[in-house]
Design a protein around this motif. Structure first.
Motif, short mmCIF file in Angstrom:
data_model
loop_
_atom_site.label_atom_id
_atom_site.label_comp_id
_atom_site.label_asym_id
_atom_site.label_seq_id
_atom_site.Cartn_x
_atom_site.Cartn_y
_atom_site.Cartn_z
N TYR A 78 -27.07 -39.38 -32.34
CA TYR A 78 -27.18 -38.57 -33.55
C TYR A 78 -28.41 -38.96 -34.36
CZ TYR A 78 -25.90 -36.52 -38.06
OH TYR A 78 -25.90 -35.80 -39.21
N ILE A 79 -28.68 -40.26 -34.45
CA ILE A 79 -29.84 -40.72 -35.22
C ILE A 79 -31.13 -40.20 -34.61
CG2 ILE A 79 -31.16 -42.78 -35.86
CD1 ILE A 79 -28.51 -44.25 -36.15
N THR A 80 -31.25 -40.26 -33.29
CA THR A 80 -32.49 -39.85 -32.63
C THR A 80 -32.64 -38.34 -32.52
OG1 THR A 80 -31.40 -40.07 -30.47
CG2 THR A 80 -32.62 -41.98 -31.30
N ASP A 81 -31.52 -37.60 -32.36
CA ASP A 81 -31.60 -36.15 -32.13
C ASP A 81 -31.41 -35.32 -33.39
OD1 ASP A 81 -31.91 -36.88 -29.55
OD2 ASP A 81 -29.96 -36.17 -28.84
N VAL A 82 -30.93 -35.96 -34.47
CA VAL A 82 -30.66 -35.20 -35.69
C VAL A 82 -31.43 -35.74 -36.89
CG1 VAL A 82 -28.88 -34.42 -37.32
CG2 VAL A 82 -28.39 -34.48 -34.87
N LEU A 83 -31.25 -37.01 -37.19
CA LEU A 83 -31.83 -37.56 -38.40
C LEU A 83 -33.35 -37.71 -38.33
CD1 LEU A 83 -29.25 -40.32 -39.46
CD2 LEU A 83 -29.48 -37.97 -40.32
N GLY B 234 -30.76 -30.82 -34.35
CA GLY B 234 -29.89 -30.11 -33.42
C GLY B 234 -28.44 -30.43 -33.70
N HIS B 235 -27.59 -30.26 -32.72
CA HIS B 235 -26.18 -30.57 -32.84
C HIS B 235 -25.81 -31.65 -31.83
CE1 HIS B 235 -26.19 -26.76 -35.04
NE2 HIS B 235 -25.00 -27.10 -35.51
N VAL B 236 -25.02 -32.61 -32.26
CA VAL B 236 -24.60 -33.72 -31.40
C VAL B 236 -23.09 -33.85 -31.49
CG1 VAL B 236 -24.68 -36.22 -31.08
CG2 VAL B 236 -26.77 -34.97 -31.59
N ALA B 237 -22.45 -34.15 -30.36
CA ALA B 237 -21.00 -34.35 -30.34
C ALA B 237 -20.69 -35.78 -30.80
CB ALA B 237 -20.44 -34.11 -28.94
N LEU B 238 -20.23 -35.91 -32.05
CA LEU B 238 -19.86 -37.24 -32.55
C LEU B 238 -18.61 -37.76 -31.84
CD1 LEU B 238 -20.48 -36.88 -36.39
CD2 LEU B 238 -21.90 -38.06 -34.69
N LEU B 239 -17.69 -36.86 -31.56
CA LEU B 239 -16.49 -37.15 -30.78
C LEU B 239 -16.26 -35.98 -29.84
CD1 LEU B 239 -14.08 -38.55 -33.56
CD2 LEU B 239 -15.21 -39.88 -31.76
N PRO B 240 -15.52 -36.16 -28.75
CA PRO B 240 -15.29 -35.04 -27.83
C PRO B 240 -14.75 -33.81 -28.57
CG PRO B 240 -14.50 -37.08 -26.87
CD PRO B 240 -14.90 -37.41 -28.28
N SER C 135 -27.36 -37.39 -45.33
CA SER C 135 -26.64 -37.41 -44.06
C SER C 135 -26.61 -38.82 -43.48
CB SER C 135 -27.29 -36.45 -43.07
OG SER C 135 -27.18 -35.11 -43.51
N ALA C 136 -27.71 -39.56 -43.65
CA ALA C 136 -27.75 -40.95 -43.18
C ALA C 136 -26.75 -41.81 -43.93
CB ALA C 136 -29.17 -41.50 -43.33
N VAL C 137 -26.66 -41.58 -45.27
CA VAL C 137 -25.68 -42.32 -46.08
C VAL C 137 -24.26 -42.01 -45.62
CG1 VAL C 137 -24.73 -42.64 -48.39
CG2 VAL C 137 -27.21 -42.47 -48.08
#
Length: 276
Positions: A135-140, A146-152, A167-169
């Motif tokens: 999430y950090i590399t693909d979003v923040l 983009g969109h990342v699956a944090l959980l399934p 969002s980082a906080v």
């Protein structure tokens, strides 16, 4: 010994006719293949009628001598041959018999299942930390998040729309919040004390076995040997079972890494195949 486990509890009336001095009481024993040493139960006479019970003769102690070998009787013939026979037993099979013996100990199956369930809480959090990295590399850290699956099944872009900083906080709060839950699970896992249950069972049975040796057999065992067996060998045996339980947690974590890697890069499957 516990009624219903090694013997069937029974009650009844014992009647002595005039001139009789001996009566037989039958107690049914239960065949149990689980390893345990000599256990005892008492036969008690009470409520006498037209007679008097002796002060020390109203109870009889019955010993149930367990003939099974450690860990189970599957390889009893080879174990009876000593070290040479034991060396002929396939190591994996002997390990499986040892695990089977531990699972037959009262309470161990329930505690093992609870221990494994608590371990999965850490594995879930481990999967979450992997997705946080993605999430950090693909979003923040990108201009077009983009969109990342944090959980399934749970996909997210910026947790706070329009603000990477907020969002980082929010992500840091999500990352830190489960720590209290994880510590709580660890506390419960320690209180379950699966290792202590195994250790106490093995020590009590081993010491009871030694107490029921004949005088001649006891002379063949040095005091240092029985002390070492009770303190060191029993500890190592209980740790062996715990490592087998931990292996399940490690294998599941490895499966998580494989699934996470393939989800992020399906073409990397060949790298996983080549992994040692």
């Amino acid at each position: 010994a516990e009624a219903g486990v090694l013997y069937k509890a029974a009650t009844g009336l014992v009647m002595f006719r005039e001139g009789e001095h001996l009566r037989t009481i039958n107690i049914d024993l239960i065949q149990d293949e689980a390893w345990a040493t000599t256990l005892e139960f008492n036969v008690v006479l009470s409520e006498p009628q037209s007679c008097t019970l002796g002060r020390s003769l109203y109870t009889a102690r019955v010993k149930v001598i367990n003939a099974d070998v450690f860990p189970t009787s599957r390889y009893a013939d080879l174990i009876a041959q000593g070290p040479k026979g034991i060396d002929q037993i396939p190591k994996m099979n002997l390990m499986l018999e040892f695990l089977k013996m531990n699972l037959s100990i009262p309470g161990v199956q329930r505690k093992t299942a609870l221990h494994l369930a608590l371990d999965q809480v850490h594995n879930i959090y481990f999967y979450f930390t992997l997705t946080v990295t993605r999430y950090i590399t693909d979003v923040l850290f990108v201009e077009d998040p983009g969109h990342v699956a944090l959980l399934p099944g749970v996909h997210a872009s910026l947790l706070v729309p329009g603000s990477s900083e907020l969002s980082a906080v929010a992500l840091s709060v999500l990352y830190i919040s489960p720590m209290a839950l994880l510590h709580g699970w660890d506390y419960i896992s320690k209180s379950v004390d699966l290792k202590g249950t195994l250790r106490n069972y093995l020590r009590s049975n081993l010491f009871r076995k030694y107490l029921n040796y004949t005088d001649d057999a006891r002379k063949l065992v040095q005091e240092a040997e029985i002390r070492s067996a009770l303190m060191q060998d029993v500890l190592e045996a209980s740790l062996c079972y715990m490592r087998a339980v931990d292996l399940v947690r490690i294998l599941i974590r490895l499966a998580i890494v494989v699934v996470f890697t393939i989800q992020g890069s399906p073409r990397s499957w060949w790298i996983l195949v080549l992994m040692p």
